[in-house]
Design a protein around this motif. Sequence first.
Motif, PDB file in Angstrom:
ATOM      1  N   GLY A   1       0.848  -1.188   0.000  1.00  0.00           N
ATOM      2  CA  GLY A   1       0.000   0.000   0.000  1.00  0.00           C
ATOM      3  C   GLY A   1       0.879   1.232   0.000  1.00  0.00           C
ATOM      4  N   PRO A   2       0.309   2.405  -0.299  1.00  0.00           N
ATOM      5  CA  PRO A   2       1.111   3.626  -0.350  1.00  0.00           C
ATOM      6  C   PRO A   2       1.712   3.953   1.016  1.00  0.00           C
ATOM      7  CG  PRO A   2      -1.115   3.994  -1.219  1.00  0.00           C
ATOM      8  CD  PRO A   2      -1.111   2.656  -0.584  1.00  0.00           C
TER       9      PRO A   2
ATOM     10  N   HIS B   1       8.457  -2.678  -0.602  1.00  0.00           N
ATOM     11  CA  HIS B   1       8.099  -2.070  -1.883  1.00  0.00           C
ATOM     12  C   HIS B   1       8.878  -2.713  -3.029  1.00  0.00           C
ATOM     13  CE1 HIS B   1       5.813   0.830   0.311  1.00  0.00           C
ATOM     14  NE2 HIS B   1       6.858   1.370   0.883  1.00  0.00           N
ATOM     15  N   ASP B   2       9.634  -3.769  -2.718  1.00  0.00           N
ATOM     16  CA  ASP B   2      10.427  -4.458  -3.736  1.00  0.00           C
ATOM     17  C   ASP B   2       9.564  -5.534  -4.382  1.00  0.00           C
ATOM     18  OD1 ASP B   2      12.200  -6.346  -5.038  1.00  0.00           O
ATOM     19  OD2 ASP B   2      13.843  -5.296  -4.049  1.00  0.00           O
TER      20      ASP B   2
ATOM     21  N   CYS C   1       2.204  14.255 -11.855  1.00  0.00           N
ATOM     22  CA  CYS C   1       2.771  13.001 -12.336  1.00  0.00           C
ATOM     23  C   CYS C   1       3.761  12.403 -11.342  1.00  0.00           C
ATOM     24  CB  CYS C   1       3.450  13.205 -13.689  1.00  0.00           C
ATOM     25  SG  CYS C   1       2.289  13.548 -15.027  1.00  0.00           S
ATOM     26  N   PHE C   2       4.352  13.246 -10.494  1.00  0.00           N
ATOM     27  CA  PHE C   2       5.244  12.761  -9.447  1.00  0.00           C
ATOM     28  C   PHE C   2       4.501  12.664  -8.109  1.00  0.00           C
ATOM     29  CE2 PHE C   2       8.428  13.856 -12.586  1.00  0.00           C
ATOM     30  CZ  PHE C   2       9.381  12.874 -12.394  1.00  0.00           C
ATOM     31  N   LEU C   3       3.171  12.473  -8.195  1.00  0.00           N
ATOM     32  CA  LEU C   3       2.307  12.175  -7.056  1.00  0.00           C
ATOM     33  C   LEU C   3       2.194  13.331  -6.067  1.00  0.00           C
ATOM     34  CD1 LEU C   3       3.387   8.465  -6.389  1.00  0.00           C
ATOM     35  CD2 LEU C   3       1.712   9.342  -8.001  1.00  0.00           C
ATOM     36  N   PHE C   4       2.121  14.559  -6.604  1.00  0.00           N
ATOM     37  CA  PHE C   4       1.792  15.732  -5.800  1.00  0.00           C
ATOM     38  C   PHE C   4       0.528  16.368  -6.396  1.00  0.00           C
ATOM     39  CE2 PHE C   4       6.430  15.484  -5.087  1.00  0.00           C
ATOM     40  CZ  PHE C   4       6.465  15.523  -3.704  1.00  0.00           C
TER      41      PHE C   4
ATOM     42  N   ARG D   1       4.077   2.711  -5.914  1.00  0.00           N
ATOM     43  CA  ARG D   1       3.565   3.625  -6.933  1.00  0.00           C
ATOM     44  C   ARG D   1       4.640   4.648  -7.316  1.00  0.00           C
ATOM     45  NH1 ARG D   1      -1.178   7.862  -7.108  1.00  0.00           N
ATOM     46  NH2 ARG D   1      -1.829   7.622  -9.268  1.00  0.00           N
ATOM     47  N   GLY D   2       5.392   5.138  -6.330  1.00  0.00           N
ATOM     48  CA  GLY D   2       6.484   6.059  -6.629  1.00  0.00           C
ATOM     49  C   GLY D   2       7.548   5.409  -7.497  1.00  0.00           C
TER      50      GLY D   2
END
Length: 674
Positions: free
Chosen positions: A53-54, A235-236, A447-450, A495-496
């Motif tokens: 999850g994020p 996150h891998d 696009c960079f999640l901001f 996601r990042g």
Amino acid sequence: MQPANWSLAPGSPQWYQCAMITLHEIDKFYGRQDVLKKASLQVGPGDRIGLVGPNGAGKSTILNLILGKLEPDGGSVFRAKNLRLGYLPQDLIQLTGQTVLELAMDTGERLSEVEAELEAVHHALAQGPDTDELEELLARQGQLQTIFEMLGGYDLKARAEKVLGGLGFKEELFNQDVSVLSGGWLMRAALARILLSAPDMILLDEPTNHLDLESMLWLEGQLAQSPASLLLVSHDRVFLDKVVNRIVEVDLGRLYTYGGNYSDYLNQRETRIKAQWSAYYAQQERIKEIQNFIDRNRSNAARGKQVQGRIKMLDKMEMVEPPQTHEELSLELPKAERSAKVVVELEDVTQSYGGDPVYTGLNFKVQRGDRLALLGRNGEGKSTLLKLLAGLTPPGKGRRLVGGRVKMGVFSQHALEDLNPDNDVLSELASVVGLMAISRLRSVLGCFLFPGDEVFKKVSVLSGGEKSRLVLAKLFMQAPNVLLLDEPTNHLDIRGRQVLEDALRKFDGTIVLVSHERHLINAVANKTAYVAGGRVETFPGTYDDFMRLWKNRLKGQEAELGEQPEPSASPNGKTQAKGGKKNVSQKRAEAEARNALYKKMKPLKDEFAAVESKVEKTTERLDELTALLVDPEVYADSSRFQKLSMEHARTKDKLEKLTSRWEELAIELEEAGL
């Protein structure tokens, strides 16, 4: 609409009976933020769960609830009696007063208690007790020795040395105080202690952050062999694929459980979202029909009873929520200017670190279009090489040459410290791009999640992952044609990492990358370079290509250890004249050689045919299961869906192993000329 996480009814006695840990309808909030809402999770023997999850979704909250460090605001946490947990936190820990080996061997109070009592019994026996006491002491000594052996007391040191070696420790470090270790190596030592303590359940929070690729591969093998249950936050994506058999997704406070590894989860999640949309639209259509009936007949006294029934039906209806989906992102990068053919070159470079030589007489070249991943153990010089190429570190001896029209962009962990804490995110990006429309800047930051008002957050309050994404956004918008990236996925959630991967795929310049993220290397690299012992050797292709070449090289080296006959020699060792006739002994020797080869290769050919047949049958079954999993009727039956999901994961794993064995046999037969 949340799929069932287990086949037994939540709350039933059987549901808790086999569980090590049960979270039942947990609510947890911080201030006004609901982190978990009616979240349920069960961990039983043999479960190997990846928690995804994020960042900020609540994964660490779940770990702390299991550990008892947090109490739920609603719901219950059940733990099996005498459950032994092994926990590796993500944050760095401070330890001192022990050697590295002692820390690894410090596997809990139980072993030390048994050892202390055993010493006390030995001391009592040495005092010459009377007959009755002697019998009691001897009986107790036997019991304690059995327990001590079961806990690994007799071979603990040897196992500890083996585990430390697998995690990359050199033998000379074993007797060093842990206070000399950096944070990353301290985490490895703590991980060794967990693996040796043989807990019932292991909790790992981002264990791969401080591991190089070789140690990561070793850890994968250890976790796969461990009988302990596992709850892993990572996150891998490749690591998750190798280690887990279930994925639990934390999304907007809810938990969704999927059978199989991370790749299976992606497929099943897409299926779940489609089914949930179908259920949502079907229910909305039904609600519309009922509401239309109510509106048409509200004033009709003859149908008053039916209208009231429909109203009650709506009130009692369990609403299906639309699935929470993330917006698809599309990033447009500035076009990179074409550089000279040779981008950067090191000539006869000698470089030391802390007085120890890292490179001596190194010659290395990066050419335009290279997308190069640097591989090797930690401490072998990957980051040093990157700094030499970037010009951040001048060579001790030798020269660094940079080609024409080269514009470098460098990412390192130090770049996060260079952000201006007083700026907001939007101003920080604007500081490197000059005049650019605010709408364009906000689009890039999205696009960079901001998204939305996130662009007005102060840099000083950003998390590590947010800072990394902001640095990457700044880097790409400066339009470099050469990117030098040192562990760019650190602090990034999945996601990042996907955002970074997509950006690097679209980048039309040259890349040199240091990363332990195998998924990223496979997606981006067209070359790899293995750094070891002061040498840098380059290979074509991705990480997987490198591993195949490396394994083939090792096989070749093993083959070269034996004596090889000259091409013109006959099987009996006598040289045969070209075009000459063969005598009887030569023919007999050749026949014997053919018979020996046939006897040797027949089992391989038989196994090859058998494996090939299994591959075909397993592929057919996998196709059948895939078709069933996308059937909405199957999804509606949660118990059947879960069973099929688990079978799909097992079948996929079986097919991968069969295919790998088929390839090995095919290579052996090809090399034998069959």
